[in-house]
Design an enzyme around this catalytic site. Sequence first.
Site, PDB file in Angstrom:
ATOM      1  N   GLU A   2     -41.556   1.380  -6.748  1.00 12.09           N
ATOM      2  CA  GLU A   2     -41.943   1.449  -8.156  1.00 12.09           C
ATOM      3  C   GLU A   2     -40.882   2.191  -8.966  1.00 12.09           C
ATOM      4  O   GLU A   2     -40.659   1.889 -10.139  1.00 12.09           O
ATOM      5  CB  GLU A   2     -43.305   2.144  -8.246  1.00 12.09           C
ATOM      6  CG  GLU A   2     -44.186   1.683  -9.370  1.00 12.09           C
ATOM      7  CD  GLU A   2     -44.535   0.194  -9.334  1.00 12.09           C
ATOM      8  OE1 GLU A   2     -44.699  -0.370 -10.415  1.00 12.09           O
ATOM      9  OE2 GLU A   2     -44.631  -0.401  -8.229  1.00 12.09           O
ATOM     10  N   HIS A  11     -37.639  -4.364  -8.450  1.00 11.94           N
ATOM     11  CA  HIS A  11     -38.183  -4.560  -7.089  1.00 11.94           C
ATOM     12  C   HIS A  11     -37.277  -5.477  -6.266  1.00 11.94           C
ATOM     13  O   HIS A  11     -36.972  -5.204  -5.105  1.00 11.94           O
ATOM     14  CB  HIS A  11     -39.575  -5.198  -7.171  1.00 11.94           C
ATOM     15  CG  HIS A  11     -40.670  -4.256  -7.589  1.00 11.94           C
ATOM     16  ND1 HIS A  11     -40.938  -3.084  -6.920  1.00 11.94           N
ATOM     17  CD2 HIS A  11     -41.587  -4.333  -8.588  1.00 11.94           C
ATOM     18  CE1 HIS A  11     -41.976  -2.472  -7.491  1.00 11.94           C
ATOM     19  NE2 HIS A  11     -42.380  -3.212  -8.520  1.00 11.94           N
ATOM     20  N   HIS A  30     -38.841  -5.360 -14.851  1.00  9.28           N
ATOM     21  CA  HIS A  30     -39.587  -4.609 -13.841  1.00  9.28           C
ATOM     22  C   HIS A  30     -39.441  -5.263 -12.461  1.00  9.28           C
ATOM     23  O   HIS A  30     -39.050  -4.612 -11.488  1.00  9.28           O
ATOM     24  CB  HIS A  30     -41.067  -4.567 -14.263  1.00  9.28           C
ATOM     25  CG  HIS A  30     -41.954  -3.806 -13.338  1.00  9.28           C
ATOM     26  ND1 HIS A  30     -42.347  -2.511 -13.573  1.00  9.28           N
ATOM     27  CD2 HIS A  30     -42.538  -4.168 -12.170  1.00  9.28           C
ATOM     28  CE1 HIS A  30     -43.134  -2.097 -12.594  1.00  9.28           C
ATOM     29  NE2 HIS A  30     -43.269  -3.087 -11.718  1.00  9.28           N
ATOM     30  N   GLU A  31     -39.700  -6.556 -12.401  1.00  8.74           N
ATOM     31  CA  GLU A  31     -39.649  -7.249 -11.108  1.00  8.74           C
ATOM     32  C   GLU A  31     -38.215  -7.341 -10.593  1.00  8.74           C
ATOM     33  O   GLU A  31     -37.984  -7.349  -9.388  1.00  8.74           O
ATOM     34  CB  GLU A  31     -40.294  -8.633 -11.214  1.00  8.74           C
ATOM     35  CG  GLU A  31     -41.749  -8.641 -11.708  1.00  8.74           C
ATOM     36  CD  GLU A  31     -42.664  -7.697 -10.954  1.00  8.74           C
ATOM     37  OE1 GLU A  31     -42.380  -7.358  -9.791  1.00  8.74           O
ATOM     38  OE2 GLU A  31     -43.691  -7.273 -11.548  1.00  8.74           O
TER      39      GLU A  31
END
Lengths: 496, 496
Positions: B291, B265, B261-262
């Site tokens: 997101e 980003h 997930h990170e």
Amino acid sequence: MSGRLDELKTLLGEIHDLERVTSLLSWDQETLMPADAAAGRAEMRATVVGITHERVVSDELGRLLEALRSEEEALPYDSDDASLIRVARRDHEKARRVPSELRAELSRAGSLGLGAWLEARERLDFELLRPHLERQLELKHRYVECFDHDGDPYDVLLDDFEPELTTAEAEAVLDRLKQELVPLLEAMADADGDEPLAGPFPLDRQDAFARSLLVRLGVDPRSWRLDGSEHPFAASPGIADIRLTTHFYEEHLGGLFACLHEFGHGLYERQVSPSLFRTPLATGASSALHESQSRMWENLVGRSRAFWSHVYPELRDAFPAELGHVDLGRFFRAVNRVRPSLIRVDADEITYNLHIVLRFELERELLAGRLEVRDLPDAFGERMVSYLGLEPPDVRRSVLQDMHWADATFGYFPTYSLGNVIAAQLWESAREALPDLDDQIEAGDFEPLREWLREHVHRHGRKYSAAEVVERATGRQIEVGPYVRYLTEKFRALYG
Amino acid sequence: MSGRLDELKTLLGEIHDLERVTSLLSWDQETLMPADAAAGRAEMRATVVGITHERVVSDELGRLLEALRSEEEALPYDSDDASLIRVARRDHEKARRVPSELRAELSRAGSLGLGAWLEARERLDFELLRPHLERQLELKHRYVECFDHDGDPYDVLLDDFEPELTTAEAEAVLDRLKQELVPLLEAMADADGDEPLAGPFPLDRQDAFARSLLVRLGVDPRSWRLDGSEHPFAASPGIADIRLTTHFYEEHLGGLFACLHEFGHGLYERQVSPSLFRTPLATGASSALHESQSRMWENLVGRSRAFWSHVYPELRDAFPAELGHVDLGRFFRAVNRVRPSLIRVDADEITYNLHIVLRFELERELLAGRLEVRDLPDAFGERMVSYLGLEPPDVRRSVLQDMHWADATFGYFPTYSLGNVIAAQLWESAREALPDLDDQIEAGDFEPLREWLREHVHRHGRKYSAAEVVERATGRQIEVGPYVRYLTEKFRALYG
């Protein structure tokens, strides 16, 4: 009255915050920052340093300090508020004297010089650095001229690191050191020292041992950290945020002594009085006084028999194969081995100062025009022979070993030896006040020493000059006697 | 012309540097900072944020932006320079509308609210938080009034996270999601899912596996880091300084999915065009678009069969005792297990959005005055029953589970689901452009996907709004269809 003072504290508080930000930016860069971030980080740093400088020299701050003169005079000299106004005015006036262009040129010359130094070392060619040093000396002369100073121009450079100390005072200390230490070294030359300890010492065990030792000395993980970096240093991006770094090597235990050294710096910052928080007083008073604290923990504590009587059994348990056959006496002699060597940062307690004397003399001669930059390598080599009896085999192990001149730092070197001298003078007073100090250290109880240092040195922050702190703590001016006594006694006992 | 533009870039460059400094201060605080440094750090942060804000709202910047109007009009809309002037003006005008006192009050109310939230959770007592939420809603109304906005007041709050998206547009997306997902969830309710994976998974091996996986995805240690923190996040204190954090737990592999997930980003920030460096355009366009990138790597890549076909053998090698008996199919079903649960951040791909719909509806009702704060806990609980079929046993697992409202963040929640929707829409376009995408992922080749994202999303930074980026990348406005198709196909295949 309190309105203007509050206003001053607000301005100074913001300046303080920005300085701590710069400290964190540097710490992060040296420890964790990914390599490719360097260009962006340089911009961030320049922006923060620029804004800080704008605020330090601002007319607003100047007017406020002017308006506070009468309040300052009405307060006792040693009150926090009078000290705050006095020191802030000194910083402001000093900063205003230097035009921004000259400041920027000095900073640029320092960066370029550092790059040239790295290349000159790589290629063993002093000529690559020479034009940069010439340029820097020219800029340093312009810097000195900003101050309308009619004494020794070196005074102005020294003042950046050692406020209110004159070159003549520093010279008196270093001359005396040279007089005392050269014969001491000669007397020891014939004695057989022990060989250094043989490694390798696995890094993970050095790290674990260092952390446990630091906790015993007084490191609380709620306000301290230990990380790795190329060169050890201590940073304090907050009064409750003390960050030590070290560098462990398998071949020797130098990284452990670096921890003790940086702990001394960190403890000074940590024990500044909370009443000075967010002011320009909330840091150490001078480079020499800071160095006195690091050298005290590294040498007067960390190379003492009392200390190792307490610590050595655990060190030996941590390295059973490497140290199992080495008894305490042999270990103690090994970590106190005196032998002239080429590299300043690796030098023992005695010869270290001769490295400093040499550099102090040369940089003064350069500044006075008595020595040309092109003649510096020869002059450096000749003095190595004369003070240490060693002929450097190349410029990397001679004039190119330190980065201080390359990055435009002139006037810093004497603070290292002054630090040694002050450390021993404070130590004598601490021992008088704490007659059981050796026993306490041997029992692993470092609190009495920490508290003595807090009370007599640390808590004052920058309220007083180094000379004032020393006089308050010891009742005497800075003097070389205690240091010479310390070295003579210690090494007479060791070397006979 | 270029003179004024250079001047603008100088001002904006400094603002950019200060914002990156704030990012580093926060990153450091969440990862490494000693606990007792918090008070000093808060001051440093407030000083930097204050100076940044002064500069964003400065008359000097305003005059320059005004003077640059004709230059902006002469340049193509999608040129870097026109975009820079346009976005900087938008930021400047928005920031100037809010008086400093209100900004300070909102920030203070957020800090106080956060403290009250922690205590309310601890004591399972919503009443401790209630007055803070009431105060914040009052302040939010004053904030909305600053903007002379005659549409839905929620538009103003949403704009802080999702520039130029209206509440009506967000509502259309979330309504459609609710319509589609509630029946889908009901259809799945009777199917037997596999049990979750049984740990414990030793932390050091999770860490080693995550690092090696991230390198394969595209992490270069010269410009990225991975550290630990309580809550995972991504920071970019420099365009070449991307810092991911995660939190590994022995009981499950959630920390691994947090890394994915990170990474999404971080990759967005890393792939912004270098031509936008040191400008306000050098970051992601909106919360939802950001997101979309994190959810794409976490779910569309990281919970796909192609991905685990490639990666699972190595994961099983890293955890032979824990996963040796679990085949790929069983593992794949376990990490895609759908089951209504109480906690948003632990929810699966389908039910996650229902958590968001619920919060979006409630915060709109609060803002419109249709719901009183004192009735919020009941309303929250009732909607949990109605959308997820679950009755929360206490307020901690109900209205007190998120910190968003407590810290005065209203208007953020919908960006999470919008991110899911955009991720699937971009994914459909990426697959059209890269017909071999599944095979590439199965072969461990992530470069084509990274490059497609760079070209169509990342490089633009903040030049365009999220809606503009999506339209440029996919040829269509933001639409729910691709996301519903993705979920339906994936879970029909899994659950039959």
